[in-house]
Design a protein around this motif. Structure first.
Motif, PDB file in Angstrom:
ATOM      1  N   PHE A  57       0.846  -1.180   0.000  1.00 17.16           N
ATOM      2  CA  PHE A  57       0.000   0.000   0.000  1.00 17.16           C
ATOM      3  C   PHE A  57       0.889   1.239   0.000  1.00 17.16           C
ATOM      4  O   PHE A  57       1.023   1.914   1.006  1.00 17.16           O
ATOM      5  CB  PHE A  57      -0.936  -0.019   1.204  1.00 17.16           C
ATOM      6  N   LEU A  59       2.095   5.007  -1.281  1.00 15.82           N
ATOM      7  CA  LEU A  59       1.560   6.258  -1.803  1.00 15.82           C
ATOM      8  C   LEU A  59       2.667   7.168  -2.312  1.00 15.82           C
ATOM      9  O   LEU A  59       2.443   8.347  -2.554  1.00 15.82           O
ATOM     10  CB  LEU A  59       0.771   6.981  -0.711  1.00 15.82           C
ATOM     11  N   PRO A 104      13.525   0.613   4.069  1.00 14.41           N
ATOM     12  CA  PRO A 104      12.904   0.600   5.404  1.00 14.41           C
ATOM     13  C   PRO A 104      11.406   0.333   5.374  1.00 14.41           C
ATOM     14  O   PRO A 104      10.888  -0.360   6.242  1.00 14.41           O
ATOM     15  CB  PRO A 104      13.189   2.012   5.936  1.00 14.41           C
ATOM     16  N   LEU A 108       7.790  -3.297   6.765  1.00 15.72           N
ATOM     17  CA  LEU A 108       6.582  -3.157   7.575  1.00 15.72           C
ATOM     18  C   LEU A 108       5.363  -3.661   6.815  1.00 15.72           C
ATOM     19  O   LEU A 108       5.459  -4.089   5.676  1.00 15.72           O
ATOM     20  CB  LEU A 108       6.393  -1.681   7.917  1.00 15.72           C
ATOM     21  N   LYS A 110       0.976  -3.286   5.881  1.00 16.83           N
ATOM     22  CA  LYS A 110       0.018  -2.389   5.229  1.00 16.83           C
ATOM     23  C   LYS A 110      -0.061  -0.948   5.742  1.00 16.83           C
ATOM     24  O   LYS A 110       0.387  -0.032   5.095  1.00 16.83           O
ATOM     25  CB  LYS A 110      -1.371  -3.013   5.343  1.00 16.83           C
ATOM     26  N   ALA A 111      -0.688  -0.776   6.927  1.00 17.25           N
ATOM     27  CA  ALA A 111      -0.976   0.582   7.386  1.00 17.25           C
ATOM     28  C   ALA A 111       0.310   1.368   7.572  1.00 17.25           C
ATOM     29  O   ALA A 111       0.398   2.532   7.208  1.00 17.25           O
ATOM     30  CB  ALA A 111      -1.757   0.534   8.680  1.00 17.25           C
ATOM     31  N   TYR A 112       1.313   0.699   8.133  1.00 14.58           N
ATOM     32  CA  TYR A 112       2.583   1.374   8.362  1.00 14.58           C
ATOM     33  C   TYR A 112       3.205   1.799   7.032  1.00 14.58           C
ATOM     34  O   TYR A 112       3.751   2.894   6.917  1.00 14.58           O
ATOM     35  CB  TYR A 112       3.542   0.454   9.110  1.00 14.58           C
ATOM     36  N   ALA A 114       1.651   2.476   4.262  1.00 14.24           N
ATOM     37  CA  ALA A 114       0.883   3.586   3.710  1.00 14.24           C
ATOM     38  C   ALA A 114       1.287   4.894   4.373  1.00 14.24           C
ATOM     39  O   ALA A 114       1.559   5.889   3.695  1.00 14.24           O
ATOM     40  CB  ALA A 114      -0.610   3.330   3.916  1.00 14.24           C
ATOM     41  N   LEU A 115       1.371   4.888   5.691  1.00 14.56           N
ATOM     42  CA  LEU A 115       1.673   6.130   6.401  1.00 14.56           C
ATOM     43  C   LEU A 115       3.086   6.601   6.114  1.00 14.56           C
ATOM     44  O   LEU A 115       3.322   7.785   5.856  1.00 14.56           O
ATOM     45  CB  LEU A 115       1.489   5.937   7.905  1.00 14.56           C
ATOM     46  N   LEU A 116       4.037   5.665   6.147  1.00 14.07           N
ATOM     47  CA  LEU A 116       5.426   6.068   5.927  1.00 14.07           C
ATOM     48  C   LEU A 116       5.635   6.577   4.512  1.00 14.07           C
ATOM     49  O   LEU A 116       6.339   7.573   4.304  1.00 14.07           O
ATOM     50  CB  LEU A 116       6.361   4.889   6.187  1.00 14.07           C
ATOM     51  N   LEU A 118       3.404   7.906   2.569  1.00 20.19           N
ATOM     52  CA  LEU A 118       2.752   9.216   2.458  1.00 20.19           C
ATOM     53  C   LEU A 118       3.640  10.297   3.062  1.00 20.19           C
ATOM     54  O   LEU A 118       3.820  11.382   2.487  1.00 20.19           O
ATOM     55  CB  LEU A 118       1.394   9.183   3.168  1.00 20.19           C
ATOM     56  N   ALA A 119       4.233   9.984   4.232  1.00 20.63           N
ATOM     57  CA  ALA A 119       5.138  10.952   4.858  1.00 20.63           C
ATOM     58  C   ALA A 119       6.334  11.212   3.942  1.00 20.63           C
ATOM     59  O   ALA A 119       6.760  12.362   3.775  1.00 20.63           O
ATOM     60  CB  ALA A 119       5.587  10.452   6.215  1.00 20.63           C
ATOM     61  N   ALA A 120       6.866  10.144   3.319  1.00 23.54           N
ATOM     62  CA  ALA A 120       8.005  10.305   2.422  1.00 23.54           C
ATOM     63  C   ALA A 120       7.639  11.211   1.249  1.00 23.54           C
ATOM     64  O   ALA A 120       8.423  12.074   0.833  1.00 23.54           O
ATOM     65  CB  ALA A 120       8.468   8.947   1.906  1.00 23.54           C
ATOM     66  N   TYR A 122       5.526  13.655   1.246  1.00 27.11           N
ATOM     67  CA  TYR A 122       5.511  15.055   1.669  1.00 27.11           C
ATOM     68  C   TYR A 122       6.902  15.566   2.022  1.00 27.11           C
ATOM     69  O   TYR A 122       7.166  16.756   1.900  1.00 27.11           O
ATOM     70  CB  TYR A 122       4.530  15.260   2.815  1.00 27.11           C
ATOM     71  N   VAL A 123       7.770  14.675   2.479  1.00 29.56           N
ATOM     72  CA  VAL A 123       9.140  15.109   2.750  1.00 29.56           C
ATOM     73  C   VAL A 123       9.808  15.558   1.455  1.00 29.56           C
ATOM     74  O   VAL A 123      10.416  16.635   1.396  1.00 29.56           O
ATOM     75  CB  VAL A 123       9.944  13.971   3.417  1.00 29.56           C
TER      76      VAL A 123
END
Lengths: 343, 293
Positions: A57, A59, A104, A108, A110-112, A114-116, A118-120, A122-123
């Motif tokens: 998952f 993004l 990295p 992990l 699914k959810a992790y 997706a979140l990581l 997405l954060a990447a 935006y970084v």
């Protein structure tokens, strides 16, 4: 494994149909739209491979797409290297970036993931947006980094045709590669992992390694598409990173059908059509696209292409006499036996 | 120099309080329902606008802003459940589809707010004036209000989860959904309750955070990303870990903003979280999740 020929023939005829489009329509606007369709459908096909087939998952693909364009732009503006030379290195750069993100993140679940990712995303966006060293042009973006030479070759009037046919080639390659990968041992490994992760791992299929592999390969092709699209627009700027772009591509994948071979093309065509219909009301566009996405998720959770498949299977079912499939697990042979037609 | 560091730590503390509130809302909903709610940031934004509407348009006193916005956002949360998450939970590919669906809701709400309220920033009316100086650190009454409200909300949530029957039911569902259902806990009720709680927390944090910054249609996005990082850092679904992580992340953000510049806050946070995840894949305080087969 199903026969590959129908898909490849279908894809080729679609490319041919697109290829004769300029004979009937000379409007630059329509051709631009067709180029957008080709590039986005290719990218969504690759993303679909990551998300629908490999079950990652992720993004970050939109950021990779934009980075492809940025690589070519930076090379053109600061080093004077024409885009034709940097399109493949842009892919390599994006593959390395994908590998760096994947190392990295893919450890992990699914959810992790997706979140990581997405954060990447935006970084990368923030670093480019707030960059005041001049390398990426900050919030203004970069332009004037050259083109593929179609203007010199075909004159200004037919320049768009050069871009158009290159877009078709990119479209064909990206969609075909995505399909071939899903049929390759890699695709087989993902299907095995999806069906029974324990058994697949016991047979030596490492989820991490295969996911990392497919992540890197797709990053390469997405980067190439990004480089092409940036050069076609003659501009790269941070607006490509907006959440709206991520949402639009997700909508294409979901509406079409995640993991379905025709899904990305169908979804891309539908979303772009919606965008065109909503052209006079741009501020309502995100609302309409989001509503359609939600409606599709509620009515056909696996997408329109999958729903059409089911419908086709329903229409093609044997008619005239009732066929009963009867499982007989107690019999030593253990095979499915088709009972005789009941009268 | 000491005053600057004290001021930084202090503003880090204020940020931590708000992040804790947001992240607890996110982690609650993940822990109990396995829903990753990407519309949390949009709910914050709706909460901030609701408070503005209640005070500026209905011309009520400023302190009606918070309860008013909590009510409005809980209605949004309930609508999200009845129209979207409830039906989706009975269909295949639930986890992926809720994620995409809530992202779609977020983008629709943001666009809707842009159409309805316009792009101009608005000031949060839920605010008090004045400040005091303690050891060279300027402490505004607004910041004291923020910390007080955040801590009170967290305590109330803790009491609810630990002491009430519904809280027990939520914790049971988070631990073992099937067993909880067999004990007669209705899954739908828990779903609705958790969404209401989480929306309430989102609206409180939205109101508090917008009183530091401004209200705009997209202001919930970056705080939401940061609270995602908080959640991952503390271990998704783990309340206590989330609280500690909020303090660590809030302090980090304040320090990095001071020393390197605001634009590096998110990259540094992400770097730290990735570093933590390499050694502890389930967050700093997360328990190893046992995959049932």
């Amino acid at each position: 494994m199903t026969n590959a020929r129908p898909f490849i023939v279908g894809l080729l005829s679609l490319c041919l149909a697109l290829g004769v489009l300029p004979l009937f329509i000379s409007s630059r606007y329509v051709l631009d739209l067709a180029i957008t369709f080709c590039v986005w459908a290719g990218v969504v096909s690759q993303w679909n491979l990551v998300m629908g087939q490999a079950g990652i998952f992720s993004l970050v693909q939109v950021a990779i797409f934009s980075l492809g364009g940025y690589f070519t732009a930076v090379m053109g503006v600061h080093f004077g290297i024409p885009p034709l030379v940097t399109i493949v290195p842009a892919g390599v750069f994006c593959a390395l970036f994908g590998l760096l993100i994947g190392l990295p993140c893919l450890r992990l679940r699914k959810a992790y993931v997706a979140l990581l990712t997405l954060a990447a995303h935006y970084v990368v966006y923030l670093l480019i947006y707030a960059d005041n060293s001049g390398l990426t042009g900050g919030s203004y973006g970069l332009y004037g980094f050259g083109d593929f030479g179609f203007r010199a070759l075909l004159s200004a009037r037919y320049e768009i045709l050069g871009s158009f046919y290159s877009a078709i080639v990119i479209f064909f390659v990206l969609v075909l590669v995505a399909y071939l990968i899903s049929r390759s041992p890699l695709g087989l490994a993902f299907r095995a992992l999806r069906d029974s992760e324990v058994y697949a791992s016991a047979r030596g299929i490492s989820r991490y390694h295969y996911q990392l592999l497919v992540f890197t390969i797709t990053s390469f092709f997405i980067g190439i598409a990004g480089s092409f699209y940036g050069t076609h627009l003659k501009l790269v700027d941070p607006t490509g990173f907006e959440f709206g772009t991520v949402m639009t591509m997700l909508a294409m994948m979901v509406i079409g059908g995640q993991g379905h071979r025709w899904g990305p093309l169908l979804g891309c065509a539908l979303v772009l059509t919606t965008n065109e219909v909503m052209r006079s009301l741009p501020e309502w566009r995100p609302i309409v696209v989001a509503s359609i996405t939600i409606a599709v998720l509620l009515v056909w959770p696996l997408g329109i292409a999958t729903a059409l498949d089911k419908m086709a299977a329903y229409i093609r079912r044997p008619v005239g006499r009732k066929v009963h499939l009867q499982a007989t697990p107690v019999e030593p042979s253990g095979v499915l036996r088709r009972s005789s037609p009941s009268r | 120099m000491a005053a600057i560091i004290a001021q930084t730590l202090y503003s880090g503390l204020v940020l931590s309080a708000v992040y804790a509130l947001m992240a607890v809302g996110l982690t609650l909903i993940w822990g109990a329902l396995r829903v990753l709610n990407l519309s949390h940031g949009a709910f914050m934004m709706i909460g901030a606008y609701a408070s503005w509407l209640v005070v500026s348009e209905l011309e009520l006193p400023w302190y009606f802003g918070l309860p008013g916005s909590v009510l409005v956002v809980i209605v949004f949360g309930a609508a999200l459940y009845f129209l979207l998450l409830g039906p989706l939970s009975r269909r295949p590919a639930f986890e992926n589809n809720t994620f995409i669906a809530t992202a779609a809701v977020a983008s629709a709400l943001e666009a809707g707010a842009l159409v309805y309220f316009g792009p101009r920033n608005k000031a949060q009316p839920f605010a008090v004036d004045g400040a005091i100086q303690i050891m060279g650190v300027s402490i505004t009454f607004q910041h004291i209000l923020i910390v007080l409200v955040a801590v009170a909300a967290l305590f109330a949530l803790d009491l609810f989860l630990k002491r009430s029957r519904y809280g027990l039911a939520i914790r049971a569902t988070a631990q073992q959904p099937e067993a909880a259902q067999l004990m007669g806990i209705r899954k739908d009720t828990i779903f609705l309750l958790v969404l209401a709680l989480s929306s309430g927390l989102a609206s409180i944090s939205g109101v508090l955070l917008s009183s530091i910054y401004f209200i705009s249609p997209v202001f919930g996005l970056y705080p939401m990303l940061k609270s995602f990082i908080v959640c991952i850092f503390g271990g998704l679904g783990n309340m206590r870990g989330t609280l500690y992580a909020a303090v660590v992340i809030g302090m980090t953000e304040a320090l990095v903003s001071l020393m390197l510049g605001v634009q590096f806050a998110l990259p540094v946070m992400l770097g730290i979280v990735i570093g933590v995840l390499i050694f502890r894949p389930h967050g700093l305080f997360g328990k190893q999740e046992i995959v049932r087969l």
